[in-house]
Design a protein around this motif. Structure first.
Motif, PDB file in Angstrom:
ATOM      1  N   ILE A  55       7.007  18.620 -41.345  1.00  0.00           N
ATOM      2  CA  ILE A  55       5.645  18.377 -41.804  1.00  0.00           C
ATOM      3  C   ILE A  55       5.207  16.972 -41.392  1.00  0.00           C
ATOM      4  N   ILE A  56       3.891  16.779 -41.328  1.00  0.00           N
ATOM      5  CA  ILE A  56       3.315  15.455 -41.121  1.00  0.00           C
ATOM      6  C   ILE A  56       2.592  15.049 -42.391  1.00  0.00           C
ATOM      7  N   LEU A  57       2.892  13.868 -42.884  1.00  0.00           N
ATOM      8  CA  LEU A  57       2.159  13.285 -44.004  1.00  0.00           C
ATOM      9  C   LEU A  57       1.363  12.096 -43.474  1.00  0.00           C
ATOM     10  N   ASP A  58       0.060  12.258 -43.423  1.00  0.00           N
ATOM     11  CA  ASP A  58      -0.828  11.170 -43.030  1.00  0.00           C
ATOM     12  C   ASP A  58      -0.817  10.104 -44.122  1.00  0.00           C
ATOM     13  N   SER A  59      -1.275   8.909 -43.787  1.00  0.00           N
ATOM     14  CA  SER A  59      -1.360   7.853 -44.794  1.00  0.00           C
ATOM     15  C   SER A  59      -2.472   8.166 -45.791  1.00  0.00           C
TER      16      SER A  59
ATOM     17  N   THR B  44       5.588  10.650 -40.356  1.00  0.00           N
ATOM     18  CA  THR B  44       4.524   9.908 -41.033  1.00  0.00           C
ATOM     19  C   THR B  44       4.201   8.627 -40.284  1.00  0.00           C
ATOM     20  N   ASN B  45       2.967   8.181 -40.448  1.00  0.00           N
ATOM     21  CA  ASN B  45       2.546   6.881 -39.916  1.00  0.00           C
ATOM     22  C   ASN B  45       2.343   5.873 -41.045  1.00  0.00           C
ATOM     23  N   ALA B  46       2.835   6.210 -42.246  1.00  0.00           N
ATOM     24  CA  ALA B  46       2.597   5.380 -43.427  1.00  0.00           C
ATOM     25  C   ALA B  46       3.886   4.722 -43.906  1.00  0.00           C
TER      26      ALA B  46
ATOM     27  N   ARG C 280      -2.107  -1.293 -40.021  1.00  0.00           N
ATOM     28  CA  ARG C 280      -3.357  -1.506 -40.753  1.00  0.00           C
ATOM     29  C   ARG C 280      -2.987  -1.913 -42.177  1.00  0.00           C
ATOM     30  N   GLN C 281      -3.259  -3.152 -42.537  1.00  0.00           N
ATOM     31  CA  GLN C 281      -2.782  -3.677 -43.810  1.00  0.00           C
ATOM     32  C   GLN C 281      -3.464  -3.043 -45.011  1.00  0.00           C
ATOM     33  N   THR C 282      -4.698  -2.552 -44.838  1.00  0.00           N
ATOM     34  CA  THR C 282      -5.385  -1.942 -45.976  1.00  0.00           C
ATOM     35  C   THR C 282      -4.781  -0.605 -46.380  1.00  0.00           C
ATOM     36  N   SER C 283      -4.137   0.080 -45.426  1.00  0.00           N
ATOM     37  CA  SER C 283      -3.624   1.423 -45.713  1.00  0.00           C
ATOM     38  C   SER C 283      -2.126   1.570 -45.496  1.00  0.00           C
TER      39      SER C 283
END
Length: 266
Positions: free
Chosen positions: A107-111, A134-136, A159-162
């Motif tokens: 599975i892929i879990l997006d941020s 994941t990219n998070a 990306r520091q916000t996410s």
């Protein structure tokens, strides 16, 4: 009206503040006195909570109380603030999404603040094997240390916000992979415009996530429905399913179903 006081157990500061945000969002306003009664604490403590929440843009301070911070889908809100908003709904969405995952899948879990709730549910489930792309950073940390879970982290620009990694390096790594399901967190979903996010690099990576996945499931609380953000990820016709909460507007739900999207409300 504020509900009856919470049980006498002592709440951690962050837990109390998260509940304050939930109440203000739900009711539209709250006074210091009402919140003090609700949480069984002093007005001095509540004022300190409200001041801290206002500084982090979780609520808007008003004379004698607090108001909800107007949702701005074009604003890239920090993840720690997103997690305080509509938390109960995101928890239910995370539980419903996690139940769809089958042993042995990739599975892929997006941020996002909703997808991290899926990761927290996965921690409590008994898989013999599961691969999570994941990219998070925060999602990878949630799933670290579980021998039955193989975590594949995409590289790229942070990306520091996410806490998410995006850009050409992330896309090159993802292009070599394939997945059974993608759980996509979004900032806005408009049936006419599509699925949107504030960051163009995030949108490009999300679009690739859809292309390499057999099934795409958007997970979002109802406050995101009807909202539009800067960068379009994909039209709604490319979504297989949307999982949201039961306060979703009926007309938006019908528009999504008319576009061939399965809608699950929890």
């Amino acid at each position: 009206m504020i509900e009856a006081p919470i049980a006498s157990r002592r709440l951690l500061v962050e837990e109390r503040r998260r509940l304050i945000v939930d109440l203000v969002e739900k009711q539209g306003r709250a006074t210091v006195e009402e919140l003090a009664t609700r949480f069984g604490t002093s007005t001095v403590t509540i004022r300190a909570d409200l001041d801290a929440l206002a500084r982090s843009s979780a609520i808007a301070r008003s004379h004698g109380g607090a108001l909800p911070m107007a949702a701005a889908a074009t604003h890239d809100t920090p993840l720690n603030i997103k997690e305080t908003r509509w938390h109960a709904q995101k928890l239910r969405i995370g539980e419903a999404a996690a139940k769809m995952i089958r042993d042995g899948e990739t599975i892929i879990l997006d941020s996002g603040s909703t997808t991290v709730e899926i990761a927290r549910q996965i921690r409590q489930m008994k898989f013999e094997s599961l691969t999570v792309i994941t990219n998070a950073l925060n999602i990878a940390m949630e799933l670290s240390g579980l021998p039955q879970i193989r975590v594949m982290m995409l590289g790229g620009l942070l990306r520091q916000t996410s806490y998410s990694l995006v850009g050409p390096d992330a896309e090159q790594a993802l292009a070599k992979l394939s997945a059974d399901r993608l759980f996509l967190g979004v900032d806005g979903l408009d049936p006419n415009v599509g699925v949107t996010t504030p960051d163009p690099l995030e949108a490009a990576l999300n679009a690739l996530m859809i292309r390499v996945s057999r099934q795409t499931i958007a997970v979002l609380d109802a406050s995101k429905l009807g909202q539009r953000s800067l960068s379009v990820i994909t039209p709604v016709k490319n979504l297989d399913m949307v999982i949201s909460d039961n306060s979703a507007p009926a007309e938006t739900v019908e528009a999504l179903r008319a576009a061939g999207v399965q809608v699950v409300l929890v």
